[in-house]
Design a protein around this motif. Sequence first.
Motif, PDB file in Angstrom:
ATOM      1  N   THR A  62       0.847  -1.191   0.000  1.00  0.00           N
ATOM      2  CA  THR A  62       0.000   0.000   0.000  1.00  0.00           C
ATOM      3  C   THR A  62       0.883   1.242   0.000  1.00  0.00           C
ATOM      4  O   THR A  62       1.807   1.349   0.810  1.00  0.00           O
ATOM      5  N   HIS A 116       1.820   5.052   0.632  1.00  0.00           N
ATOM      6  CA  HIS A 116       1.516   6.160   1.526  1.00  0.00           C
ATOM      7  C   HIS A 116       2.349   7.360   1.110  1.00  0.00           C
ATOM      8  O   HIS A 116       3.518   7.216   0.729  1.00  0.00           O
ATOM      9  N   GLU A 117       1.779   8.562   1.206  1.00  0.00           N
ATOM     10  CA  GLU A 117       2.516   9.784   0.935  1.00  0.00           C
ATOM     11  C   GLU A 117       2.799  10.476   2.261  1.00  0.00           C
ATOM     12  O   GLU A 117       1.893  10.852   2.991  1.00  0.00           O
TER      13      GLU A 117
END
Length: 261
Positions: A244, A246-247
């Motif tokens: 997944t 994520h920023e």
Amino acid sequence: MDAPRATSALTGTRFARFHWVDETGSTNADLLRVARDGGPEQVLGADHQTAGRGRMGRVWEAPPGASLLCSVLVRPPAGSLDPHVVTTALGLAAAEAVEAVTGVAVGIKWPNDLVAGTSAAPDDRKLAGVLAESTVVDGRVDAVVAGIGVNVNWPDGFPDELAATAVSLRQLVGADVDRTDLVVAMLRRLEVHLADPSRVRDAVAERSATIGRTVRVERGDGSVVGLATGLTADGRLVLDVDGTLHEISVGDVVHLRPTDG
């Protein structure tokens, strides 16, 4: 620091207003006051800071004359230049200047530290840090003050508590480094990058010491571990955590080795 030589070398550039003092509290704080008073773009450096600051309120200390300590006042045209770009452009310019003057390979550790080595040949000891602050007028950024501290000619290495995590150019080169040559090269490169900010992100990504590595990002609400895969257009770190993405916009990065938890 040979201030007259630096001033002469910068004549005709965006940063021709170059000032150097023996000592001050903080070059960032000084230029923020200048910015609020409407002062023009300029550079202020000091041989010693008594109240130097790093990210997240940390103290920045260095023996007199041991580091390149300076701040740059930039006025974005019509508020069009993101403060983040000024920060990253200064870090990029400093990395390029160090390599040009000393031949030492320098990487950029997200978000704004310079470290020895690269992601392919990591060293990870900190060479420099950048701190940017802004003034806002009528809802837009009126000025950005970006400060940098580069470990240059520390006389006897670092205290025991920093020896494993910090390094100076003198240690890496084996001789003193000319701070005047370094600041002139840095400001000339900064002028180039600010004139064409669209290329800054890609240039930083190419020089990143973080992208491609497993890292731990420590934040106020805990930490997260993942693979750093890239940067967003506005400079956030893209982290792959178990598939997944994520920023990450803020946090302290720890580069992990295979044996680290």
